[in-house]
Scaffold this active site. Structure first.
Site, PDB file in Angstrom:
ATOM      1  N   TYR A 178      -4.701   1.816  15.688  1.00  0.00           N
ATOM      2  CA  TYR A 178      -3.485   1.853  16.503  1.00  0.00           C
ATOM      3  C   TYR A 178      -3.755   1.572  17.969  1.00  0.00           C
ATOM      4  O   TYR A 178      -2.950   0.941  18.650  1.00  0.00           O
ATOM      5  CB  TYR A 178      -2.775   3.206  16.338  1.00  0.00           C
ATOM      6  CG  TYR A 178      -2.150   3.319  14.968  1.00  0.00           C
ATOM      7  CD1 TYR A 178      -0.905   2.776  14.721  1.00  0.00           C
ATOM      8  CD2 TYR A 178      -2.850   3.897  13.907  1.00  0.00           C
ATOM      9  CE1 TYR A 178      -0.341   2.814  13.449  1.00  0.00           C
ATOM     10  CE2 TYR A 178      -2.294   3.936  12.628  1.00  0.00           C
ATOM     11  CZ  TYR A 178      -1.037   3.394  12.408  1.00  0.00           C
ATOM     12  OH  TYR A 178      -0.485   3.416  11.157  1.00  0.00           O
TER      13      TYR A 178
ATOM     14  N   ASN B 114      -7.710   1.962   9.718  1.00  0.00           N
ATOM     15  CA  ASN B 114      -6.407   2.135  10.355  1.00  0.00           C
ATOM     16  C   ASN B 114      -6.622   2.091  11.855  1.00  0.00           C
ATOM     17  O   ASN B 114      -7.396   2.883  12.399  1.00  0.00           O
ATOM     18  CB  ASN B 114      -5.786   3.485   9.978  1.00  0.00           C
ATOM     19  CG  ASN B 114      -5.387   3.539   8.502  1.00  0.00           C
ATOM     20  OD1 ASN B 114      -5.435   2.535   7.799  1.00  0.00           O
ATOM     21  ND2 ASN B 114      -4.993   4.720   8.051  1.00  0.00           N
TER      22      ASN B 114
ATOM     23  N   GLU C 199      -3.757  -0.062   8.048  1.00  0.00           N
ATOM     24  CA  GLU C 199      -2.587   0.346   8.843  1.00  0.00           C
ATOM     25  C   GLU C 199      -2.732  -0.215  10.242  1.00  0.00           C
ATOM     26  O   GLU C 199      -3.809  -0.126  10.850  1.00  0.00           O
ATOM     27  CB  GLU C 199      -2.485   1.877   8.979  1.00  0.00           C
ATOM     28  CG  GLU C 199      -2.019   2.589   7.761  1.00  0.00           C
ATOM     29  CD  GLU C 199      -1.914   4.107   7.971  1.00  0.00           C
ATOM     30  OE1 GLU C 199      -1.724   4.569   9.118  1.00  0.00           O
ATOM     31  OE2 GLU C 199      -2.044   4.825   6.971  1.00  0.00           O
TER      32      GLU C 199
ATOM     33  N   HIS D 267      -3.023  10.870   0.599  1.00  0.00           N
ATOM     34  CA  HIS D 267      -2.493  10.660   1.945  1.00  0.00           C
ATOM     35  C   HIS D 267      -1.932  12.009   2.411  1.00  0.00           C
ATOM     36  O   HIS D 267      -0.738  12.148   2.680  1.00  0.00           O
ATOM     37  CB  HIS D 267      -1.445   9.549   1.951  1.00  0.00           C
ATOM     38  CG  HIS D 267      -1.238   8.893   3.290  1.00  0.00           C
ATOM     39  ND1 HIS D 267      -1.411   7.542   3.512  1.00  0.00           N
ATOM     40  CD2 HIS D 267      -0.880   9.406   4.497  1.00  0.00           C
ATOM     41  CE1 HIS D 267      -1.147   7.258   4.790  1.00  0.00           C
ATOM     42  NE2 HIS D 267      -0.822   8.380   5.410  1.00  0.00           N
TER      43      HIS D 267
ATOM     44  N   GLU E  53      -7.705   8.632   6.051  1.00  0.00           N
ATOM     45  CA  GLU E  53      -8.032   9.276   7.323  1.00  0.00           C
ATOM     46  C   GLU E  53      -8.568  10.707   7.184  1.00  0.00           C
ATOM     47  O   GLU E  53      -7.922  11.664   7.622  1.00  0.00           O
ATOM     48  CB  GLU E  53      -6.819   9.259   8.253  1.00  0.00           C
ATOM     49  CG  GLU E  53      -6.289   7.859   8.521  1.00  0.00           C
ATOM     50  CD  GLU E  53      -5.220   7.807   9.625  1.00  0.00           C
ATOM     51  OE1 GLU E  53      -4.723   8.884  10.018  1.00  0.00           O
ATOM     52  OE2 GLU E  53      -4.903   6.702  10.096  1.00  0.00           O
TER      53      GLU E  53
ATOM     54  N   ARG F 269       0.855  -1.187   0.000  1.00  0.00           N
ATOM     55  CA  ARG F 269       0.000   0.000   0.000  1.00  0.00           C
ATOM     56  C   ARG F 269       0.890   1.236   0.000  1.00  0.00           C
ATOM     57  O   ARG F 269       1.705   1.410   0.901  1.00  0.00           O
ATOM     58  CB  ARG F 269      -0.921  -0.001   1.231  1.00  0.00           C
ATOM     59  CG  ARG F 269      -1.738   1.263   1.352  1.00  0.00           C
ATOM     60  CD  ARG F 269      -2.759   1.237   2.500  1.00  0.00           C
ATOM     61  NE  ARG F 269      -3.457   2.502   2.535  1.00  0.00           N
ATOM     62  CZ  ARG F 269      -3.403   3.379   3.535  1.00  0.00           C
ATOM     63  NH1 ARG F 269      -2.736   3.109   4.647  1.00  0.00           N
ATOM     64  NH2 ARG F 269      -4.049   4.531   3.452  1.00  0.00           N
TER      65      ARG F 269
HETATM   66  C1  FCB Z   1      -1.673   7.322  10.594  1.00  0.00           C
HETATM   67  C2  FCB Z   1      -1.195   7.814   9.247  1.00  0.00           C
HETATM   68  C3  FCB Z   1       0.142   7.266   8.836  1.00  0.00           C
HETATM   69  C4  FCB Z   1       1.104   7.155   9.985  1.00  0.00           C
HETATM   70  C5  FCB Z   1       0.455   6.483  11.163  1.00  0.00           C
HETATM   71  C6  FCB Z   1       1.372   6.313  12.344  1.00  0.00           C
HETATM   72  O1  FCB Z   1      -2.553   8.246  11.122  1.00  0.00           O
HETATM   73  O2  FCB Z   1      -2.131   7.478   8.264  1.00  0.00           O
HETATM   74  O3  FCB Z   1       0.620   8.071   7.783  1.00  0.00           O
HETATM   75  O4  FCB Z   1       1.640   8.376  10.281  1.00  0.00           O
HETATM   76  O5  FCB Z   1      -0.680   7.176  11.553  1.00  0.00           O
END
Ligand code: FCB
Length: 448
Positions: free
Chosen positions: A301, A299, A353, A128, A173, A84
């Site tokens: 985290y 995405n 992500e 992006h 995002e 990607r």
């Molecule tokens: C996301 C972004 C990516 C990267 C990660 C850690 O928000 O899409 O570009 O910076 O965080």
């Protein structure tokens, strides 16, 4: 941790599940003015004093623009199915309107052909975050005209590459671009205007829907979709105030995007909260925004922990946190995927992500023993498996990121790569997490 034993996950993944690694143009390419590239809002933002933690910029980054062949060999060596990446809009159309830049287009053509030659599926993201600065000068995403410039950009890229890329995501995002870029001001273009941010979010959604329609009308065969940053909103305490704030934040981050895309309306509680700052929506916009997608990228985290007294997530649970200060919370990914599947008629979901920043050290023996990152990735893969076992349709999983890179406002201080980059020499070194991922994928393939 037994529930998230990655070995348990291995058996479950279907043969067509897509494993990948992800990057974005501004974070790795460098060559910010090479071969006719125009400036983006991130080139400008990096020049604002205090904007980037280490006062760095994207001028050199990982020199991927120059080292792309070596990087593609490295990706192939990992044994992933997909890569990607994003296209830098100002590299291919420097001012966002007017002339196209043949050298920029040729770069992405080489990249895509290079991926295909190595048996890797290209997953392209159009936006992006690196909007051409010239469009920002005309009002950027706050100006409805930018929506049409984006559709032209999408069509131009699809004309050139639509027959070879497997997937095209319109935006990465939109919440981050709208809120962090236009309301909080910590990301480009660095503005602090809630009303503008709300309008920007609407224009991003509208441009997404219009681009999908235009690409389909053009006969584009790639899978089309959008990538959202989503997380479950948990409460710091059980107080009524914390619970109310968590509901509203869920509205702002999750439902503000999911509801228009899948239900054709903005959530009423967030509209009420915005009051006069609510976006202008023209007749027909919502029909466009609900244009069906082939996939939805997620995405993930961390979860968010919400406290009424704090404007932002407090993430205060005493659990392990990454170098970003983000709590490691894999079960939040299962919870999120199940919720999307339950509340919305979603197409197949992709984790586009997932990964962590850790304080890595390149040892004298040339190794990076990033056990924390390996554990992070393995437990999140297992969290995807858990969601699939409960009926969620998943298309794939991509690690953020292939290699250390420019982490936006954190500059080069935060390292997300499974490959280490020595910025002085540009040497790439596979971290232990990359070796683990490679071995894991090999086992996956052996089972196919
Ligand atoms: C996301 C972004 C990516 C990267 C990660 C850690 O928000 O899409 O570009 O910076 O965080």
């Amino acid at each position: 941790m037994t529930h998230y034993d990655p070995l348990a996950a291995q058996a479950a993944f279907p043969t067509d599940f897509v494993w990948g690694v992800a990057t974005s143009a501004f974070q790795i390419e460098g060559a910010s003015t090479a071969d006719g590239k125009g400036l983006s809002i991130w080139d400008s933002f990096c020049r604002q004093s205090g904007a980037i933690a280490d006062a760095s910029n994207g001028d050199v980054a990982c020199e991927h623009y120059k080292r792309w062949e070596e990087d593609l060999d490295m990706i192939a060596g990992l044994g992933v199915d997909a890569y990607r990446f994003s296209v830098s809009w100002p590299r291919v159309r420097p001012t966002g309107s007017g002339e196209w830049n043949e050298a920029g287009l040729a770069f992405y053509e080489k990249l895509v052909d290079g991926l295909l030659a190595r048996g890797i599926k290209p997953y392209l993201t159009l936006n992006h975050w690196d909007l051409p600065q010239a469009l920002q000068d005309g009002g950027g995403w706050g100006n409805r005209d930018t929506v049409h410039r984006f559709v032209e950009y999408a069509c131009g890229m699809a004309e050139r590459l639509g027959d070879r890329v497997v997937s095209i995501a319109t935006h990465n995002e939109p919440w981050v671009m709208a809120q962090l870029g236009h309301e909080v001001g910590i990301f480009a273009p660095g503005l602090k205007d809630r009303k503008l941010a709300a309008q920007v979010s609407h224009h991003l959604l509208l441009s997404h829907g219009l681009a999908l329609q235009a690409l389909r009308a053009q006969g584009c065969k790639a899978q089309l979709g959008l990538v959202l940053n989503l997380s479950p909103m948990h409460v710091a305490t059980d107080s009524a105030a914390d619970r109310a704030k968590a509901v509203l934040d869920d509205g702002r981050v999750v439902r503000w995007y999911m509801d228009p895309l899948f239900k054709g309306r903005y959530p009423q509680d967030v509209l009420d909260d915005l009051g006069a700052d609510a976006p202008q929506v023209q007749p027909g916009d919502m029909e466009v925004i609900t244009t069906p997608m082939d996939f939805l990228g997620v995405n993930y985290y961390s979860r968010s922990v919400i406290s009424a007294g704090e404007p932002w997530d407090v993430r205060s649970s005493g659990r392990e946190v990454t170098d970003m200060g983000w709590e490691v919370y894999p079960e939040g990914l299962t919870e999120l995927l199940l919720r999307l599947h339950r509340d919305y008629p979603v197409p197949p979901l992709f984790v586009t992500e997932n990964g962590g920043a850790f304080k890595d050290e390149l040892n004298a023996d040339g190794r990076v023993h990033d056990a924390g990152r390996t554990r992070y990735i393995a437990t999140h893969i297992a969290a995807v498996d858990a969601a699939m076992k409960q009926g969620v349709r998943m298309g794939g999983y991509m690690v953020w990121s292939l290699m250390d890179n420019f982490e936006w406002a954190s500059g080069y201080e935060k390292r997300f790569g499974i490959v280490h980059v020595d910025y002085a020499t540009q040497a790439r070194t596979l971290k232990d997490s990359a070796r683990w991922y490679r071995d894991f994928l090999q086992q996956q393939r052996a089972q196919r």
